[in-house]
Scaffold this active site. Sequence first.
Site, short mmCIF file in Angstrom:
data_model
loop_
_atom_site.label_atom_id
_atom_site.label_comp_id
_atom_site.label_asym_id
_atom_site.label_seq_id
_atom_site.Cartn_x
_atom_site.Cartn_y
_atom_site.Cartn_z
N ASN A 12 -26.79 -48.24 14.77
CA ASN A 12 -26.23 -47.25 15.20
C ASN A 12 -24.81 -47.16 14.34
O ASN A 12 -24.12 -48.32 14.93
CB ASN A 12 -25.97 -47.25 16.55
CG ASN A 12 -25.24 -46.20 17.07
OD1 ASN A 12 -24.61 -45.33 16.53
ND2 ASN A 12 -24.84 -46.06 18.41
N LYS A 14 -22.25 -45.40 14.88
CA LYS A 14 -21.11 -45.09 15.81
C LYS A 14 -20.04 -44.39 15.03
O LYS A 14 -20.15 -43.81 14.04
CB LYS A 14 -20.47 -46.09 16.83
CG LYS A 14 -21.61 -47.05 17.58
CD LYS A 14 -21.25 -47.90 18.48
CE LYS A 14 -22.60 -48.20 19.36
NZ LYS A 14 -21.89 -49.13 20.60
N HIS A 97 -26.87 -41.69 24.48
CA HIS A 97 -26.29 -43.03 24.40
C HIS A 97 -25.05 -43.20 25.50
O HIS A 97 -24.48 -42.22 26.07
CB HIS A 97 -25.71 -43.20 23.03
CG HIS A 97 -25.01 -44.68 22.63
ND1 HIS A 97 -24.00 -44.93 23.43
CD2 HIS A 97 -25.81 -45.82 22.07
CE1 HIS A 97 -23.95 -46.31 22.84
NE2 HIS A 97 -24.98 -46.74 22.26
N GLU A 145 -30.07 -50.28 27.06
CA GLU A 145 -28.89 -50.85 26.69
C GLU A 145 -27.74 -51.11 27.73
O GLU A 145 -27.21 -50.10 28.51
CB GLU A 145 -28.10 -49.90 25.63
CG GLU A 145 -28.68 -49.85 24.36
CD GLU A 145 -27.75 -49.29 23.29
OE1 GLU A 145 -28.11 -50.04 22.13
OE2 GLU A 145 -26.95 -48.89 23.41
N ILE A 150 -22.50 -54.21 25.55
CA ILE A 150 -22.47 -53.32 24.37
C ILE A 150 -21.05 -53.82 23.66
O ILE A 150 -19.90 -53.93 24.17
CB ILE A 150 -22.28 -52.01 24.41
CG1 ILE A 150 -23.55 -51.29 25.00
CG2 ILE A 150 -21.95 -51.16 23.22
CD1 ILE A 150 -23.78 -49.99 25.06
N GLY A 185 -25.03 -55.99 22.28
CA GLY A 185 -24.82 -57.71 21.97
C GLY A 185 -25.55 -58.27 21.11
O GLY A 185 -25.47 -59.40 21.04
N SER A 207 -22.38 -53.23 16.29
CA SER A 207 -21.15 -53.76 15.85
C SER A 207 -21.44 -54.82 14.69
O SER A 207 -20.88 -55.30 13.81
CB SER A 207 -20.13 -54.36 16.73
OG SER A 207 -21.09 -54.93 17.68
O1 G3P Z 1 -26.50 -48.27 20.07
C1 G3P Z 1 -26.44 -49.73 19.97
C2 G3P Z 1 -25.17 -49.88 20.74
O2 G3P Z 1 -24.89 -49.50 21.58
C3 G3P Z 1 -25.03 -51.65 20.50
O3 G3P Z 1 -23.81 -51.92 20.23
O4 G3P Z 1 -22.15 -53.18 19.25
O5 G3P Z 1 -23.63 -54.18 21.08
O6 G3P Z 1 -24.43 -53.70 18.79
P1 G3P Z 1 -23.71 -53.35 19.77
#
Ligand code: G3P
Length: 236
Positions: A12, A14, A97, A145, A150, A185, A207
């Site tokens: 993603n 973002k 999301h 999620e 996140i 995460g 991320s």
């Molecule tokens: O859609 C994926 C996301 O919300 C997870 O974000 O940065 O924790 O990998 P992250």
Amino acid sequence: MNEKTKGYLFINLKTYLEGSGEKALELCKTCDSIKRKFKLCEIVIISQVADIYRLSSKCKTKVFSQHVDITKPGAYTGKVLFQTVKDAGAKGILINHSEDQRTIHEISELINACKKNDLTSLVCTINEETAQAIAQLNPDFIAIEPPELIGTKTSVSTAKPHLIEKTVKYIKSINPNIKVLCGAGIHSKKDVTRALELGSDGVLVASALVKPKNRSKKILEMCEAIEQFFEKKKKY
Ligand code: G3P
């Protein structure tokens, strides 16, 4: 989705600058070349609406849209039509999301519109109760999620293994054809392997794969985790 695919790495983008415009294209091209090394891992990029055509016209990696509106063609300034997103080259839509939440009624409408437009639906949920409700609507994918993880370095697969196991069980008991992902995460090969061991069909990552300078190495490692997991499974 490719029939031979066994595991999924959804990335993603973002609204990270590292995942926008030309940088998004660079990342998508990286995914194209990484993907060639693997048979059992499919990579999907989830892009901003404005970048869908830029990516889909130059890359083979599947592109999903981060957003679409439930709107008819006509005088609806600022809205995003299903047809336009599809014509731009999107193969699927990310729905609900935690950073772009919808009501259950809207989720249902969006899933139906995906079916009508021959687009893959990926619906996010923050807990197992909502996951069960969403599973009744039969999307193609559901991703669990927990929002508090996140963007952190604490992965859902190490911090909340029971949540993944329970959610996978609930969803598959309602409809075994729905693919289940987990995200939040996830930042290492180990996190990915753990997610698969807990029953996920893949992971949804942002991320850890979009922001770092060495992102191609990180994407490669996560694909390796998926490929190795399913290779091993094939043998037993
Ligand atoms: O859609 C994926 C996301 O919300 C997870 O974000 O940065 O924790 O990998 P992250």
